[in-house]
Design an enzyme around this catalytic site. Sequence first.
Site, PDB file in Angstrom:
ATOM      1  CG  ASP A  59      -2.235   0.667   0.969  1.00  0.00           C
ATOM      2  OD1 ASP A  59      -2.311   1.493   0.038  1.00  0.00           O
ATOM      3  OD2 ASP A  59      -3.205   0.376   1.692  1.00  0.00           O
TER       4      ASP A  59
ATOM      5  CD  GLU B 234       0.386   5.918  -3.949  1.00  0.00           C
ATOM      6  OE1 GLU B 234      -0.420   5.075  -4.345  1.00  0.00           O
ATOM      7  OE2 GLU B 234       0.728   6.011  -2.758  1.00  0.00           O
TER       8      GLU B 234
ATOM      9  CG  ASP C 230      -8.266   3.901  -0.254  1.00  0.00           C
ATOM     10  OD1 ASP C 230      -8.084   2.699  -0.510  1.00  0.00           O
ATOM     11  OD2 ASP C 230      -7.646   4.506   0.628  1.00  0.00           O
TER      12      ASP C 230
END
Length: 565
Positions: free
Chosen positions: A205, A208, A282
Site C-alpha cells: 500500500d 506512490e 480507495d
Amino acid sequence: MKWLPPVPAEDKDAFTFASQAGRQLDYYCIAGKNADDVIAGYRTLTGKAPVMPRWAMGFWQSRERYKTQAELLETAAEFRRRGIPLDNIVQDWSYWKEDAWGSQEFDEARFPDATGMIRDLHDKYKTQIMISVWPKVYEGIDVYKQFDAKGWLYRRNIADRQRDWIGQGYISTFYDAFNKEARRGFWNLLQQKLYARGVDAWWMDASEPDILSNVSPEKRLAQMTPLSAGIAAEYLNAYPLENARGIYEGQRAADSMKRVFLLTRSGFAGSQRYATAIWSGDIGSRWEDMRAQIMAGVNFSLSGQPYWTMDIGGFAVEKRYEQSLPSDSAEWRELQTRWFQFGTFVPLFRSHGQFPFREVYNIAPEGSPAYESMLYYNKLRYRLMPYIYSLAGMTYHRDYTIMRGLIMDFPQDKLSRETGDQFMFGPSLLISPVTVFGARERNSTCLPGRAGMICIAVDGSLAGSASAPPRPTNGRPCMCEKAPFCRRGPRCNIPRRNRRIPLHCLYTPALTPPLIYTKTKTPLTDTKKDDSATFPCVTTRARVSLRSAHAAAAFPECGNGALSA
C-alpha cells in the site's frame, strides 16, 4: 477565476514535452497489426508478466480491517461453513501495535499466535493469506534505528516533525527503495517477521510513495530526500517499481519454488515483470464510481499491465449506508450485488472496503436475491477457472490482455470504438454490467458484428442468440461468447488443487479458437521451472479436442492427449 485559453490555431497539431529534471528522453514507437501486437511490443521492452499463482485468480475476501486473530479465523470458518468458495483472505494494515508501524510484527494482544493462525488458514480452511506491508516506518522503533544508521531512510518528514493521523499522531518516513541495500534490508525484514510464518502474498500500500497524503507535487518531491538515485523530480514515479523489485527479487532468492504475488496501489513501466497486480485505490461506493471502474479497468489494461483489480463495492462509504435505514439498505445490497457481478469478470476477483462489511453474508441474509446472486457468480468464477487460468497462461506465453476493450477484438466495428461500459473477458466472454440502480436490464448492449454468439443464462445453461442476448432475469448481466468454446470446471465449494478434474467445453462452431489450455503440475512454482504445459485446440463442428503428447504424459486428466466437449 482560473481558465485555460483556447489553443492557437498554429499549435493545434503540435506536441510539447517538458520535464523538471529530465537529462535525456528516449522515445519508442511500437507498431503492430493490432492492439495485442502493440502490447506485446511494450512487454518486449519492459518485461513479460509471469503467470500468477492459480489461487490468485479465485475469490479474495478483505475488509478494512480484521482487527484480531479471532475475527480473521472466524471469517474464514464462516465461508467454509456456508460453502462459499474462497482462495485468499487479506489482513490489511494495523495488525501491529499502534506505535510500531513498520515493525512488521503482530500485536500479540490481538494476534496472540500469528504463526498458528496462518497455519490454520492453510491447513484447516484451505486458503492463502495476503498481508499489508507499507514502506513506512515510525521514528524510534528498532527498524527505524537500524535503517537510519545505514542511511536507508528519507529524512525530510522527520525534520518537519510531521505527524500522521493514527491515535495521538506519530512521526514517520519511508525507506529509500532506490537503494539496493535498502531494498534487500526491507525484504529481510519481511522474510524474518512474515514470510517465515507462512504469508503467501504481499499487499504494498501507499507505494506512490505516499509519505504524506494530500500534499502538493512540490511537497511530495521534497519529502524524498536524500535519494540515493539522484533527485526526486527525476525518479519519483519509479518508486513503486523499485519497491516491487525488492520484494520480488528477495522472495525469488529465498524460495525459488514459490511464485511471487504483489498487489500494489501504484505502478510504473515494467511493473508487470515483478509479478504485480495494481488496483484502483480507495474509490467511493457509489453507482457512478462503479460505472467509472469499467472504463478505468479497460484503459489500464490497454496500457500493457495485464493484472488489474478494484475494491468490489467501493472503499469509501456514504454515511447513509452505514446507518442501515431500510431504503438505503436495499440500495446498498443492490449496489454490492451489481458490483460483485461486474467484479467476477475482471482479472482479479477481490472484495474490499470499509464498514458495512463486505462478506456476502454481511451484505445480505442467506436466501435473499442479493445473497443468492453473489453466491452464483462466485461459483461461476470457479467453474470458469480452466478458462481463466488459461488466460493467465496466454498473458505470459503470448503477451495477452485479459480485460479487453472492445476495440481490441473488433477494431473495425464503429460501435465498439464508442462503447466504454462493456469489455471482453478473454476472447470468449463479452461482459455487459448493469450499473443503474433499479434497472433489471441494460438499455442497450453492443454486440459486435460476429456470428455464432451465445449467452450464458442465469442457471449456467446456454441460450442461443445470433443478434441479441436474452433479457437477464433477476437483473443479472449478460455474458456472451463469441469464440467457439470456453472451458468450464465442475461446481465446487472449496477450491481444488492438484486433483484430476473433468473439463467441460461450451462450444459453437463459429471461429477457429485463439485459446490455449494452460495447466501447472505444481501451482505454486514459477513457469521458468517448466512446470506448465500449453497446447493448442483442434476443433471440428462436433468436437473440441486438446491434443498434445506432453499433455498426455504430464496431465492425466487429458487421457490419451484428447479432451472432448
